[in-house]
Design an enzyme around this catalytic site. Structure first.
Site, PDB file in Angstrom:
ATOM      1  N   ASN A 144       0.975  -1.174  -0.125  1.00 54.50           N
ATOM      2  CA  ASN A 144      -0.034   0.070   0.025  1.00 54.50           C
ATOM      3  C   ASN A 144       0.816   1.207   0.050  1.00 54.50           C
ATOM      4  OD1 ASN A 144      -2.802  -1.077   0.107  1.00 54.50           O
ATOM      5  ND2 ASN A 144      -2.051  -1.739   2.289  1.00 54.50           N
ATOM      6  N   ASP A 154      -4.342  -6.139   2.458  1.00 56.55           N
ATOM      7  CA  ASP A 154      -5.434  -6.786   2.944  1.00 56.55           C
ATOM      8  C   ASP A 154      -5.576  -8.027   2.426  1.00 56.55           C
ATOM      9  OD1 ASP A 154      -7.227  -4.967   4.334  1.00 56.55           O
ATOM     10  OD2 ASP A 154      -7.962  -4.043   2.538  1.00 56.55           O
ATOM     11  N   LYS A 161     -15.569  -2.415  13.045  1.00 57.02           N
ATOM     12  CA  LYS A 161     -14.418  -2.703  14.104  1.00 57.02           C
ATOM     13  C   LYS A 161     -14.770  -2.425  15.726  1.00 57.02           C
ATOM     14  CE  LYS A 161     -11.334  -2.431  10.079  1.00 57.02           C
ATOM     15  NZ  LYS A 161      -9.877  -2.228   9.671  1.00 57.02           N
TER      16      LYS A 161
HETATM   17  N1  CTP Z   1      -6.120  -2.722   9.254  1.00 60.08           N
HETATM   18  C1  CTP Z   1      -5.389  -3.500  10.068  1.00 60.08           C
HETATM   19  N2  CTP Z   1      -5.246  -5.042   9.452  1.00 60.08           N
HETATM   20  C2  CTP Z   1      -5.514  -4.957   8.330  1.00 60.08           C
HETATM   21  C3  CTP Z   1      -6.283  -4.119   7.607  1.00 60.08           C
HETATM   22  C4  CTP Z   1      -6.440  -2.783   8.100  1.00 60.08           C
HETATM   23  O1  CTP Z   1      -5.057  -3.353  11.293  1.00 60.08           O
HETATM   24  N3  CTP Z   1      -5.306  -6.265   7.699  1.00 60.08           N
HETATM   25  C5  CTP Z   1      -6.117  -1.482  10.031  1.00 60.08           C
HETATM   26  C6  CTP Z   1      -5.445  -0.099   9.583  1.00 60.08           C
HETATM   27  O2  CTP Z   1      -4.294  -0.082  10.328  1.00 60.08           O
HETATM   28  C7  CTP Z   1      -6.499   0.913   9.662  1.00 60.08           C
HETATM   29  C8  CTP Z   1      -7.881   0.269   9.841  1.00 60.08           C
HETATM   30  O3  CTP Z   1      -7.621  -1.041  10.017  1.00 60.08           O
HETATM   31  O4  CTP Z   1      -6.301   1.501  11.099  1.00 60.08           O
HETATM   32  C9  CTP Z   1      -8.548   0.602   8.372  1.00 60.08           C
HETATM   33  O5  CTP Z   1      -7.822   0.056   7.398  1.00 60.08           O
HETATM   34  P1  CTP Z   1      -8.554  -0.046   6.052  1.00 60.08           P
HETATM   35  O6  CTP Z   1      -7.755  -0.891   4.947  1.00 60.08           O
HETATM   36  O7  CTP Z   1      -8.911   1.418   5.366  1.00 60.08           O
HETATM   37  O8  CTP Z   1     -10.003  -0.633   6.228  1.00 60.08           O
HETATM   38  P2  CTP Z   1     -10.502  -2.049   5.466  1.00 60.08           P
HETATM   39  O9  CTP Z   1     -11.190  -2.567   6.669  1.00 60.08           O
HETATM   40  O10 CTP Z   1      -9.378  -3.013   5.060  1.00 60.08           O
HETATM   41  O11 CTP Z   1     -11.600  -1.704   4.518  1.00 60.08           O
HETATM   42  P3  CTP Z   1     -11.262  -1.400   2.882  1.00 60.08           P
HETATM   43  O12 CTP Z   1      -9.740  -1.819   2.303  1.00 60.08           O
HETATM   44  O13 CTP Z   1     -12.384  -1.942   2.130  1.00 60.08           O
HETATM   45  O14 CTP Z   1     -11.443   0.149   2.739  1.00 60.08           O
END
Ligand code: CTP
Length: 392
Positions: free
Chosen positions: A209, A278, A340
């Site tokens: 990312n 992700d 969350k």
């Molecule tokens: N986060 C995490 N572990 C993951 C993915 C995300 O701890 N595997 C945490 C990030 O550090 C951040 C929050 O979750 O604080 C939001 O991450 P984001 O990637 O924006 O959210 P997602 O739930 O993955 O949603 P999307 O990618 O669909 O926007």
């Protein structure tokens, strides 16, 4: 920030490092800290009062008998409403004077008559620093409550290499900023993830990312300044971790998950700033994948959501999430916060902050949305933690 409108007396004593005091004054004034410079006679041999007056915007005081002070008592008047006195550079001789409570010039008298914290930045030749007399004096000064800043190690003006060099102006500025920051998180344990993760496809290629790590590192520094004990789990970033923290490197989502889980049990606060991938390749190739004409398919498997897992622990710490969105910021961010189960989420639009020094952020909590005016990430880090300290 906490330090704006603070008043600092900067005492300069005789040493080559006095030249660094000029840059320090410039940096302090830029941060809206009012600086009153007081110099010893010896300091004037190294840098002129004219330079210090021009940079601080105030007359410089040197002698005890200055008639421009209305009550004729500069040693009382100058430190009366000071928030701190910083001696930089502090010579071995001046440190000895402080230890013995001597008051034979304006600056030493000011220190003896003060009613505010004293910060001391030693600067001297390495033999002078190593001398048992100096070490005794430093120990006594610390026992008397003074804060010793440095010295640093490195090449010295005399050509020797070792401990004794004064801290650089930027380092002294950071120390002053930390000193003036209210200790809103005193004694709290804070775990922060920062930067991006790299999910290896083969030994030289990865899925990642975009994340500079600037926000997470700024939060780590701000938490330290507020008195917290900070553990930083760093993903891929080019930044140098702040001093006085425990830094753990974890460059992929799996390693970051493990690093967080094995350090979470005694934490009060978890701030998940890292841009965790992700997905990661299901079967990373051991060998470098060779170029082919055919389409290359990479199978991806989902990674654990570290933040969601921490937030659902039985004794979960206070959890803060970050959300970077490209559209419908508040709607998507609030949905994420609810999903969350986070008491606080920091939302931002991708184009407004990613990789930049500045950002526009919105804080979402159970009371609604609060948008912070655009500012640099260091300022925002203080505002986020100040807001958080009201919620915990
Ligand atoms: N986060 C995490 N572990 C993951 C993915 C995300 O701890 N595997 C945490 C990030 O550090 C951040 C929050 O979750 O604080 C939001 O991450 P984001 O990637 O924006 O959210 P997602 O739930 O993955 O949603 P999307 O990618 O669909 O926007």
């Amino acid at each position: 920030m906490g330090q704006a409108n603070k008043k600092l007396v900067l005492g300069i004593t005789g040493g080559i490092a006095a030249y660094k005091a000029a840059e320090l004054v410039r940096l302090l004034v830029k941060k809206n800290i009012a600086v009153q410079v007081v110099m010893t006679e010896a300091a004037c041999q190294f840098i002129t009062p004219v330079t210090m007056q021009a940079l601080s915007g105030k007359p410089v005081f040197i002698g005890m008998w200055d008639s421009s002070i209305s009550n004729g008592m500069p040693h009382i008047e100058l430190s009366r409403d000071a928030d701190a006195i910083l001696i930089a550079p502090a010579s071995a001789d001046f440190i000895a004077k402080l230890v013995h409570g001597r008051a034979d010039d304006l600056l030493s008298t000011l220190c003896l008559a003060r009613d505010c914290p004293l910060l001391v930045a030693p600067a001297m030749n390495k033999q002078m620093w190593d001398n048992p007399a100096t070490q005794r004096n430093i120990a006594q000064l610390t026992a008397d409550g003074a804060h010793i800043l440095g010295p640093d190690t490195g090449e010295q003006a005399c050509g020797e290499v070792g401990l004794g060099r004064m801290l650089e102006a930027e380092e002294l500025l950071s120390a002053i900023e930390a000193h003036f920051t209210p200790k809103l998180l005193a004694g709290k344990r804070v775990l922060i993830t920062a930067g991006a993760t790299l999910e290896m496809i083969d030994p030289v290629r990865a899925i990642t990312n975009l994340s500079s790590g600037k926000m997470g590192y700024a939060l780590a520094q701000a938490a330290i300044n507020m008195g917290a004990k900070v553990t930083l789990v760093s993903g891929a970033t080019a930044l140098t971790p702040p001093a006085n923290i425990t830094n753990i490197n974890a460059t992929n989502a799996q390693a970051m998950y493990q690093a967080v889980m094995s350090n979470i049990s005694n934490q009060d606060i978890f701030i998940s700033v890292a841009a965790v991938a992700d997905y990661s390749p299901s079967k990373p190739s051991v060998q470098k994948i060779k170029k082919q004409t055919a389409t290359l398919n990479i199978e991806l498997q989902p990674n654990k959501d570290i933040l969601a897992e921490v937030a659902s622990l039985p004794n979960a710490p206070f959890c803060v999430g970050f959300a970077a969105e490209t559209q419908d910021l508040l709607k998507h961010a609030e949905t994420k916060r609810q999903a969350k189960k986070l008491p606080l989420l920091v939302a931002n639009l991708v184009g407004e902050s990613m990789g930049q020094d500045d950002a526009t952020l919105t804080l979402l909590d159970n009371n609604g949305a609060h948008t912070l005016p655009r500012a640099c990430k260091k300022v925002l880090a203080n505002e986020i933690l100040t807001h958080l300290s009201r919620l915990i």
